[in-house]
Design a protein around this motif. Structure first.
Motif, PDB file in Angstrom:
ATOM      1  N   PHE A   1       0.844  -1.209   0.000  1.00  0.00           N
ATOM      2  CA  PHE A   1       0.000   0.000   0.000  1.00  0.00           C
ATOM      3  C   PHE A   1       0.874   1.251   0.000  1.00  0.00           C
ATOM      4  O   PHE A   1       0.654   2.185  -0.784  1.00  0.00           O
ATOM      5  CB  PHE A   1      -0.917  -0.001   1.230  1.00  0.00           C
ATOM      6  N   PHE A   2       1.890   1.271   0.861  1.00  0.00           N
ATOM      7  CA  PHE A   2       2.723   2.461   0.982  1.00  0.00           C
ATOM      8  C   PHE A   2       3.454   2.766  -0.323  1.00  0.00           C
ATOM      9  O   PHE A   2       3.510   3.925  -0.754  1.00  0.00           O
ATOM     10  CB  PHE A   2       3.721   2.292   2.119  1.00  0.00           C
ATOM     11  N   ASN A   3       3.998   1.743  -0.958  1.00  0.00           N
ATOM     12  CA  ASN A   3       4.702   1.958  -2.225  1.00  0.00           C
ATOM     13  C   ASN A   3       3.785   2.515  -3.305  1.00  0.00           C
ATOM     14  O   ASN A   3       4.241   3.201  -4.225  1.00  0.00           O
ATOM     15  CB  ASN A   3       5.346   0.658  -2.697  1.00  0.00           C
ATOM     16  N   SER A   4       2.474   2.250  -3.167  1.00  0.00           N
ATOM     17  CA  SER A   4       1.521   2.734  -4.178  1.00  0.00           C
ATOM     18  C   SER A   4       1.181   4.209  -4.004  1.00  0.00           C
ATOM     19  O   SER A   4       0.658   4.841  -4.923  1.00  0.00           O
ATOM     20  CB  SER A   4       0.238   1.895  -4.130  1.00  0.00           C
ATOM     21  N   ILE A   5       1.470   4.785  -2.823  1.00  0.00           N
ATOM     22  CA  ILE A   5       1.054   6.175  -2.569  1.00  0.00           C
ATOM     23  C   ILE A   5       2.215   7.123  -2.304  1.00  0.00           C
ATOM     24  O   ILE A   5       2.047   8.342  -2.366  1.00  0.00           O
ATOM     25  CB  ILE A   5       0.068   6.270  -1.379  1.00  0.00           C
ATOM     26  N   LYS A   6       3.403   6.607  -1.988  1.00  0.00           N
ATOM     27  CA  LYS A   6       4.451   7.452  -1.415  1.00  0.00           C
ATOM     28  C   LYS A   6       4.939   8.569  -2.326  1.00  0.00           C
ATOM     29  O   LYS A   6       5.461   9.554  -1.858  1.00  0.00           O
ATOM     30  CB  LYS A   6       5.638   6.605  -0.940  1.00  0.00           C
ATOM     31  N   ASP A   7       4.787   8.403  -3.640  1.00  0.00           N
ATOM     32  CA  ASP A   7       5.257   9.451  -4.554  1.00  0.00           C
ATOM     33  C   ASP A   7       4.100  10.250  -5.168  1.00  0.00           C
ATOM     34  O   ASP A   7       4.292  11.009  -6.112  1.00  0.00           O
ATOM     35  CB  ASP A   7       6.108   8.829  -5.674  1.00  0.00           C
TER      36      ASP A   7
ATOM     37  N   LYS B   1      -2.134   2.839   8.659  1.00  0.00           N
ATOM     38  CA  LYS B   1      -3.596   2.671   8.759  1.00  0.00           C
ATOM     39  C   LYS B   1      -4.292   4.021   8.599  1.00  0.00           C
ATOM     40  O   LYS B   1      -5.317   4.135   7.919  1.00  0.00           O
ATOM     41  CB  LYS B   1      -3.959   2.058  10.112  1.00  0.00           C
ATOM     42  N   GLN B   2      -3.745   5.034   9.262  1.00  0.00           N
ATOM     43  CA  GLN B   2      -4.341   6.373   9.155  1.00  0.00           C
ATOM     44  C   GLN B   2      -4.249   6.897   7.724  1.00  0.00           C
ATOM     45  O   GLN B   2      -5.210   7.447   7.186  1.00  0.00           O
ATOM     46  CB  GLN B   2      -3.632   7.354  10.094  1.00  0.00           C
ATOM     47  N   LEU B   3      -3.105   6.724   7.094  1.00  0.00           N
ATOM     48  CA  LEU B   3      -2.935   7.203   5.721  1.00  0.00           C
ATOM     49  C   LEU B   3      -3.932   6.542   4.777  1.00  0.00           C
ATOM     50  O   LEU B   3      -4.471   7.183   3.877  1.00  0.00           O
ATOM     51  CB  LEU B   3      -1.503   6.934   5.239  1.00  0.00           C
TER      52      LEU B   3
ATOM     53  N   PHE C   1      12.833   3.880   4.700  1.00  0.00           N
ATOM     54  CA  PHE C   1      11.384   3.697   4.842  1.00  0.00           C
ATOM     55  C   PHE C   1      10.787   4.765   5.753  1.00  0.00           C
ATOM     56  O   PHE C   1       9.743   5.362   5.449  1.00  0.00           O
ATOM     57  CB  PHE C   1      11.091   2.294   5.388  1.00  0.00           C
ATOM     58  N   ARG C   2      11.446   5.045   6.867  1.00  0.00           N
ATOM     59  CA  ARG C   2      10.896   6.002   7.841  1.00  0.00           C
ATOM     60  C   ARG C   2      10.924   7.433   7.317  1.00  0.00           C
ATOM     61  O   ARG C   2      10.013   8.218   7.593  1.00  0.00           O
ATOM     62  CB  ARG C   2      11.654   5.883   9.168  1.00  0.00           C
ATOM     63  N   VAL C   3      11.966   7.756   6.566  1.00  0.00           N
ATOM     64  CA  VAL C   3      12.018   9.090   5.961  1.00  0.00           C
ATOM     65  C   VAL C   3      10.912   9.231   4.913  1.00  0.00           C
ATOM     66  O   VAL C   3      10.205  10.244   4.857  1.00  0.00           O
ATOM     67  CB  VAL C   3      13.405   9.364   5.344  1.00  0.00           C
ATOM     68  N   GLN C   4      10.755   8.201   4.095  1.00  0.00           N
ATOM     69  CA  GLN C   4       9.693   8.246   3.078  1.00  0.00           C
ATOM     70  C   GLN C   4       8.315   8.293   3.726  1.00  0.00           C
ATOM     71  O   GLN C   4       7.412   9.000   3.255  1.00  0.00           O
ATOM     72  CB  GLN C   4       9.804   7.026   2.162  1.00  0.00           C
ATOM     73  N   LEU C   5       8.144   7.540   4.817  1.00  0.00           N
ATOM     74  CA  LEU C   5       6.870   7.561   5.537  1.00  0.00           C
ATOM     75  C   LEU C   5       6.604   8.958   6.091  1.00  0.00           C
ATOM     76  O   LEU C   5       5.485   9.485   5.987  1.00  0.00           O
ATOM     77  CB  LEU C   5       6.899   6.530   6.659  1.00  0.00           C
ATOM     78  N   SER C   6       7.628   9.580   6.647  1.00  0.00           N
ATOM     79  CA  SER C   6       7.480  10.947   7.173  1.00  0.00           C
ATOM     80  C   SER C   6       7.087  11.912   6.054  1.00  0.00           C
ATOM     81  O   SER C   6       6.212  12.773   6.231  1.00  0.00           O
ATOM     82  CB  SER C   6       8.789  11.407   7.821  1.00  0.00           C
TER      83      SER C   6
ATOM     84  N   THR D   1       5.506  11.247   3.302  1.00  0.00           N
ATOM     85  CA  THR D   1       4.126  10.997   2.868  1.00  0.00           C
ATOM     86  C   THR D   1       3.123  11.540   3.876  1.00  0.00           C
ATOM     87  O   THR D   1       2.084  12.089   3.498  1.00  0.00           O
ATOM     88  CB  THR D   1       3.904   9.488   2.646  1.00  0.00           C
ATOM     89  N   VAL D   2       3.443  11.407   5.155  1.00  0.00           N
ATOM     90  CA  VAL D   2       2.574  12.001   6.179  1.00  0.00           C
ATOM     91  C   VAL D   2       2.528  13.518   5.998  1.00  0.00           C
ATOM     92  O   VAL D   2       1.451  14.134   6.046  1.00  0.00           O
ATOM     93  CB  VAL D   2       3.064  11.639   7.595  1.00  0.00           C
TER      94      VAL D   2
END
Length: 593
Positions: free
Chosen positions: A94-100, A514-516, A566-571, A573-574
């Protein structure tokens, strides 16, 4: 497909295979924190079609899902609640589908009818005040949310530029103004005209007092006050097209329009189309005539025309006076129809108007339906409660309203005062500081108003709204700025792709994911419910989860490079999701703070 949608299909398949029964729907809820799991299936509603012990049924469905569905890695049952643990691979996919995706959460423009959103709609005898601010912020946010949900939107207002209210300001300016202009006084045009509305009220009260002292009752004095009679006479001259009166009306309204535009720019809202009551107040009469022929309306003995809505639980409503003149309802009927003529692709309208007009809009929408307009099914009154201040209610005639321009300035000043106390901006230039104070102040104002359900009344406290902790705009803005600081320190890491590396997901990361995942659905729900509060409070929840993640998980100091990436990319995206959510609320986010 969303996790819940995928699981619903699989749970239905499980029930069919295990119990030879069909479920219409599956009820889900968030797993309680004291139990293992990511999402919970509520078994109790299934007892309508499956007989047995809910805990046993839950165990059977859970075992089936674990055996047949790859994303289910475990389960547990607590009474009638099936708690499902989801494999980390689902979240990384899921994350890879939205991160960019910089537009994450926003739907593409869908085919279908457009929506017209009306908001502001002020009178031209005074500047915008705090009550208008709630109206403008709500209307603009709902328009932007509808756009984000995939609809084409037109933003409009109808300016109430005719009637006795503007004549009062015009007459007072003639009597007491000595040719004063915005240029000569240094006042914004709307404030100058508002000044003379207050002057009229002072003179009116003096006239009433004089007449009472001469023996008239208060009721008689109010009707016979000379300055009021003069204003009424001026209105008659305006309606007759008197050149001098019309010229004065155009001049003073022009001052007001310029003032309004400056305020709208300061607040950060805009419009696609303007309607003016002076051009619409005669609209609608032809449709009354048509409705008389078809039986929608009836004529009373005095010649007045009415609509009987008693069978619909309402009452009889007048639509034309006995002398043939229109009432507000007539005008609103005509204006709605004119808007569809002007914008044929519009299939619905949203009216942002205070809740004191609830009944008016029930009647308006019902009459338009009775007249046979199919788009009348898609009319919505965005009704909202009043805004109060700790000091009490506002009264525009007495000049005690909270002026919108003054409020915006006060919010920036309050932001400056609090920021200086915190000492976070010592390395900023003065220009950068001023820009940031305005961003924080406006963000605080907008968020404080928009986080509340529109129907609720608000007690607005400027100081409380700018708190850098809790459910406030500045708290969310500060978190966004913190994320940008992380990204600057990380350098190019956020642009690195993880590729096929497996990343073990921390529980705090999973909660963020989950929130994203909920964000697109929140946008759609907010559009359906016409509620910016859903987005405001979603954003606060996302920010709380991010701060919990930030405090419990090392981002730049992660042990493994793939975890750091991963954590930098997650940050990142948030941060983008915060920015997207705030953009539909009309709130800016600062890169530094």
């Amino acid at each position: 497909m969303k996790l819940q949608d995928t699981l619903e299909l699989q749970v239905k398949a499980a029930v069919k295979a295990l119990f030879q029964s069909e479920l219409e729907s599956v009820e889900f809820q968030a797993t309680r924190k004291e139990f293992a799991g990511d999402i919970t299936v509520v078994v109790f509603p299934m007892l309508r079609v499956i007989k047995g012990n809910p805990a046993v049924i839950g165990e059977q469905i859970g075992a089936y899902l674990q055996d047949h569905v790859s994303l289910v890695k475990g389960f547990n049952v607590v009474k009638g609640f099936l708690n499902i643990e989801i494999d980390d691979a689902y979240y990384t996919t899921f994350f890879n589908s939205i991160k960019d995706n910089e537009n994450y959460g926003f739907a593409e423009l869908k085919d279908g009818k457009a929506v017209m959103v009306e908001y502001s709609s002020p009178n031209t005898n005074k500047p915008l005040h705090l009550g208008h601010v709630r109206n403008v912020l709500l209307g603009y946010a709902v328009a932007e949310i509808l756009k984000a949900s995939g609809k084409k939107v037109y933003k409009t207002q109808i300016i109430n530029d005719r009637g006795i209210h503007i004549c009062k300001s015009m007459l007072a300016w003639q009597c007491f103004g000595n040719g004063e202009t915005p240029e000569s006084s240094g006042l914004k045009g709307d404030k100058l005209v508002g000044k003379y509305y207050v002057e009229f009220d002072k003179a009116y009260k003096q006239d009433i007092s004089d007449l009472i002292s001469k023996g008239q009752s208060e009721e008689e004095a109010k009707k016979n006050a000379p300055i009021l009679l003069e204003a009424q006479n001026m209105l008659r001259h305006w309606e007759a097209g008197d050149k001098a009166v019309v010229a004065l009306w155009e001049k003073m309204n022009g001052w007001v329009y310029d003032g309004f535009e400056a305020t709208y720019r300061a607040i950060g809202v805009d419009f696609d189309e303007y309607y003016y009551e002076s051009q619409t107040y005669l609209l609608g009469k032809e449709f009354i005539a048509e409705g008389l022929k078809t039986g929608v309306f009836f004529k009373k003995d005095d010649g007045s025309v009415w609509c009987d809505l008693t069978e619909d639980g309402l009452d009889e409503k007048i639509v034309l006076r006995a002398d043939g003149t229109a009432v507000y309802m007539t005008q609103d009927i005509g204006t709605a129809i004119q808007r569809i003529k002007d914008y044929p692709d519009v299939g619905g309208m949203v009216y942002t108007v205070g809740n004191e007009q609830d009944y008016h809009f029930k009647v308006l929408f019902l009459i338009l339906k009775k007249l046979g307009f199919d788009w009348a099914e898609n009319l919505y009154h965005l009704s909202y409660g009043m805004v109060d201040l700790p000091s009490g209610k506002m009264k525009s005639r007495e000049g005690t309203v909270v002026d919108a321009d003054d409020l915006i300035e006060e919010m920036a000043d309050t932001a400056e005062e609090i920021s200086k106390e915190l000492g976070k901006l010592d390395d900023y230039s003065e220009a950068d500081k001023k820009a940031l104070y305005k961003t924080i102040g406006l963000g605080a104002l907008k968020y404080y108003i928009l986080k509340v359900d529109p129907k609720k009344r608000i007690l607005f406290d400027p100081k409380e709204s700018i708190d850098f902790q809790g459910n406030t705009g500045p708290f969310i803005q500060y978190t966004y700025a913190r994320i940008q600081s992380i990204l600057r320190k990380a350098g190019s890491v956020e642009d690195t792709t993880i590729g096929g590396v497996e990343v073990s997901i921390h529980e705090k990361e999973k909660q963020l994911l989950k929130q994203l995942e909920q964000f697109p659905e929140v946008i759609q729900n907010a559009a359906m419910q016409h509620s910016p509060a859903l987005i405001a409070n979603y954003t606060y929840d996302l920010v709380k989860d991010f701060n919990s993640f930030y405090q419990n998980v090392s981002i730049l100091g992660a042990e493994k490079e793939e975890e750091k990436i991963f954590r930098v990319q997650l940050s990142k995206t948030v941060g983008q999701t915060i920015k997207n959510a705030f953009s539909v609320l009309g709130i800016d986010v600062p890169e530094r703070m």
